[in-house]
Every structure is written in C-alpha cells, then in structure tokens.
Scaffold this active site. Structure first.
Site, PDB file in Angstrom:
ATOM      1  N   HIS A  98      19.917  26.349  10.489  1.00  9.85           N
ATOM      2  CA  HIS A  98      20.007  24.972  10.972  1.00  9.85           C
ATOM      3  C   HIS A  98      18.863  24.642  11.923  1.00  9.85           C
ATOM      4  O   HIS A  98      18.250  25.521  12.522  1.00  9.85           O
ATOM      5  CB  HIS A  98      21.349  24.734  11.681  1.00  9.85           C
ATOM      6  CG  HIS A  98      21.510  25.537  12.948  1.00  9.85           C
ATOM      7  ND1 HIS A  98      21.768  26.887  12.941  1.00  9.85           N
ATOM      8  CD2 HIS A  98      21.445  25.172  14.262  1.00  9.85           C
ATOM      9  CE1 HIS A  98      21.852  27.331  14.192  1.00  9.85           C
ATOM     10  NE2 HIS A  98      21.651  26.309  15.013  1.00  9.85           N
ATOM     11  N   ASP A 100      18.581  22.543  15.371  1.00  9.04           N
ATOM     12  CA  ASP A 100      19.556  22.090  16.360  1.00  9.04           C
ATOM     13  C   ASP A 100      19.702  20.580  16.371  1.00  9.04           C
ATOM     14  O   ASP A 100      18.713  19.832  16.439  1.00  9.04           O
ATOM     15  CB  ASP A 100      19.149  22.563  17.761  1.00  9.04           C
ATOM     16  CG  ASP A 100      19.582  23.996  18.034  1.00  9.04           C
ATOM     17  OD1 ASP A 100      20.498  24.480  17.348  1.00  9.04           O
ATOM     18  OD2 ASP A 100      19.006  24.632  18.926  1.00  9.04           O
ATOM     19  N   HIS A 258      16.791  28.075  12.546  1.00 10.62           N
ATOM     20  CA  HIS A 258      17.135  29.404  13.038  1.00 10.62           C
ATOM     21  C   HIS A 258      18.543  29.784  12.602  1.00 10.62           C
ATOM     22  O   HIS A 258      19.338  28.936  12.184  1.00 10.62           O
ATOM     23  CB  HIS A 258      16.968  29.505  14.563  1.00 10.62           C
ATOM     24  CG  HIS A 258      17.736  28.481  15.335  1.00 10.62           C
ATOM     25  ND1 HIS A 258      17.325  27.178  15.454  1.00 10.62           N
ATOM     26  CD2 HIS A 258      18.894  28.569  16.032  1.00 10.62           C
ATOM     27  CE1 HIS A 258      18.178  26.504  16.193  1.00 10.62           C
ATOM     28  NE2 HIS A 258      19.160  27.317  16.552  1.00 10.62           N
ATOM     29  N   ARG A 273      20.898  27.955  26.731  1.00  8.77           N
ATOM     30  CA  ARG A 273      19.865  27.213  26.022  1.00  8.77           C
ATOM     31  C   ARG A 273      19.632  25.840  26.659  1.00  8.77           C
ATOM     32  O   ARG A 273      20.586  25.106  26.946  1.00  8.77           O
ATOM     33  CB  ARG A 273      20.292  26.981  24.560  1.00  8.77           C
ATOM     34  CG  ARG A 273      19.211  26.306  23.701  1.00  8.77           C
ATOM     35  CD  ARG A 273      19.762  25.913  22.365  1.00  8.77           C
ATOM     36  NE  ARG A 273      20.672  24.780  22.467  1.00  8.77           N
ATOM     37  CZ  ARG A 273      21.654  24.529  21.600  1.00  8.77           C
ATOM     38  NH1 ARG A 273      21.890  25.344  20.598  1.00  8.77           N
ATOM     39  NH2 ARG A 273      22.432  23.469  21.759  1.00  8.77           N
TER      40      ARG A 273
END
Length: 282
Positions: A98, A100, A258, A273
C-alpha cells in the site's frame, strides 16, 4: 555522511549522520531530501532521537497529519503509534502492499518511521518502486491506462472491521478519493503507477471504446486492476529492511508502496510514524 545503495531500483542507507542535526542544518536537510528523491526510501541506524526531535525533523518536509483509525501519541499529534501486541491477531495484521492513506484526496507526501521495539527476528518492512513498475509495463498496457482514474477507500480497508454505523460514518468523513492510475510526481516529473491495496475500482473505465459487451466491463476492468496492483510484487523493484531499535526509514509515499511482513512470533512490535501532508494528485 556516507550513502550506500541497497538495491538496484530503490533504497539507500545513510551513515555518519544524526537526523537531529538536520533539524537546524539546512544544507544537511537539503542533501537528505535530494537523496530521498533519488532513492525513494532512506534508512538509518542508531538514531537515538527523542519524539520531539522525530517530529521536528519530519516537520522540515511539511505539516504532519493525524490518522483517523490509528492512534497518535497524546503529547505529539501527528506521531502515529503503530503498536502490535502479541495477544491480538487483528492488531498484528498489516501485510498488504500500500501507499499510506491514498484514500485521502491529498495523500501524504512522505513518512518518517522509527523503530521503538521489534521482534528478535522477522517483522521486516519492504518497499517497492512504483516508478519502475510503470516504466516496465508493456506499451499496450500504458496506452490502456493513460487516462484511467480509480477510487481509493478507507471504508473498504480500515472500516471493514467496524460496526456498520461507524463504518458509514468513517466513509462520510473520508469519502472515497479518486486518483489517476498514472500519477505524475510533483517534484521529479516521473510517472508513477498509483494503485494499491486501498484501490477498489476504476471510475471511468466503462466507455464505448473499452466496453463492447458485459465481459469487457466485468471481469475485464477488475482483471486489469488486479494485474496493475500485482506489479508491486515484483522483487526487482523492491528493497527489504531489517529493523533494530532506533532504526529509521524515510520514504517518498508518492512513488513507493510498502509491506510490513507479519512473519514474527507472538511479541511486541512498536513503531512510531510521522506522516507529512501531501498535495492533490496530478
């Protein structure tokens, strides 16, 4: 600062640099940003920085964003805590290619991810270069998808595990976002294959040029979308990173996807994150 390329198409490790120094050192930050555009994901070890420094470095790229389904640190809005517990299979699930928050109308431009605690083995993350994925498509496929657009959905992903009332409220707050299947990178001008696990369907496929009979529309469109999404699986476009505490990954969320590998034993995996607000797709 030294830089070591980790794979032929994506990824490089930076050594001899402390990201805390880049908060105030404009030349150092500019150099890191140029390497990011070139290699698409950068990795660093032994970055014993504070949460405040993590946030301050990420904010050099732009304003940070919160996530509606994953909690942020109470003292640092925009610092999302991705904490996987050993006693919750749902909590641990994350393994899908995907980009993000592509379900946003303006998806994040990039992210800075720091490892707080990781499994003794396993739990790696992989990144794939979606510029290379586009460049290597057959010419007839490139022609077929040149003007296509597709919907990306939070309802069909994060919302799927919610009760129907909460799921519909989430969709009302974040309606499905429509993006071009071939996105143009706003800084490099590169063409990017921009479909992933959040993509549900094409929005403008059903035209007389593409659809003669029902079979052209379904499964024709779904077969094409499935083929495009699977381009992220090609190993030649990928790099794989083994985490250690205080390791950091910085990636360009526009040109990469990722995949968090869920192969580790029952244990904690704690990551933090900072996602940087992006702009509309081209």
């Amino acid at each position: 600062m030294q830089i070591e390329q980790l794979a032929c198409n994506i990824g490089a490790e930076l050594r001899g640099v402390n990201l805390a120094d880049a908060i105030k050192d404009q030349d150092l930050f500019s150099e890191i940003r140029l390497y990011l555009l070139e290699h698409k994901v950068l990795f660093l070890r032994d970055q014993n920085i504070t949460r405040a420094e993590h946030v301050a470095f990420a904010e050099r790229f732009g304003q940070l964003e919160d996530h509606p389904a994953v909690g942020s640190h109470p003292e640092y809005p925009g610092l999302v805590q991705i904490y996987k517990r050993p006693d919750s299979p749902i909590d641990r699930y994350e393994n899908a290619w995907h980009s993000d928050a592509s379900w946003r109308k303006e998806p994040p431009m990039g992210c800075v991810l720091r490892c707080v605690e990781c499994p003794p083995v396993g739990g790696d993350t992989m990144w794939t270069n979606m510029v290379a994925a586009y460049e290597n498509l057959p010419d007839d496929v490139k022609a077929k998808i040149a003007d296509l657009r597709a919907y990306h959905s939070i309802e069909a992903s994060f919302g799927a595990v919610m009760p129907i009332e909460k799921r519909l409220a989430l969709k009302a707050q974040y309606p499905d976002a429509e993006h071009p299947v071939v996105r143009i990178h706003p800084e490099t001008g590169e063409k990017i294959l921009y479909v992933n696990a959040f993509t549900t369907h094409f929005s403008n496929y059903h035209t007389k040029e593409r659809v003669r009979f029902g079979q052209d529309a379904n499964p024709g469109a779904s077969d094409l979308l499935r083929y495009l999404i699977t381009q992220a699986n090609i190993p030649e476009y990928q790099v794989r990173w083994r985490w250690q505490p205080n390791s950091i990954a910085i990636w360009d969320n526009r040109s990469t996807q990722h995949y968090a590998v869920m192969d580790y034993p029952a244990c904690h995996r704690k990551m933090e994150r900072a996602g940087i607000i992006g702009d509309a797709t081209y």
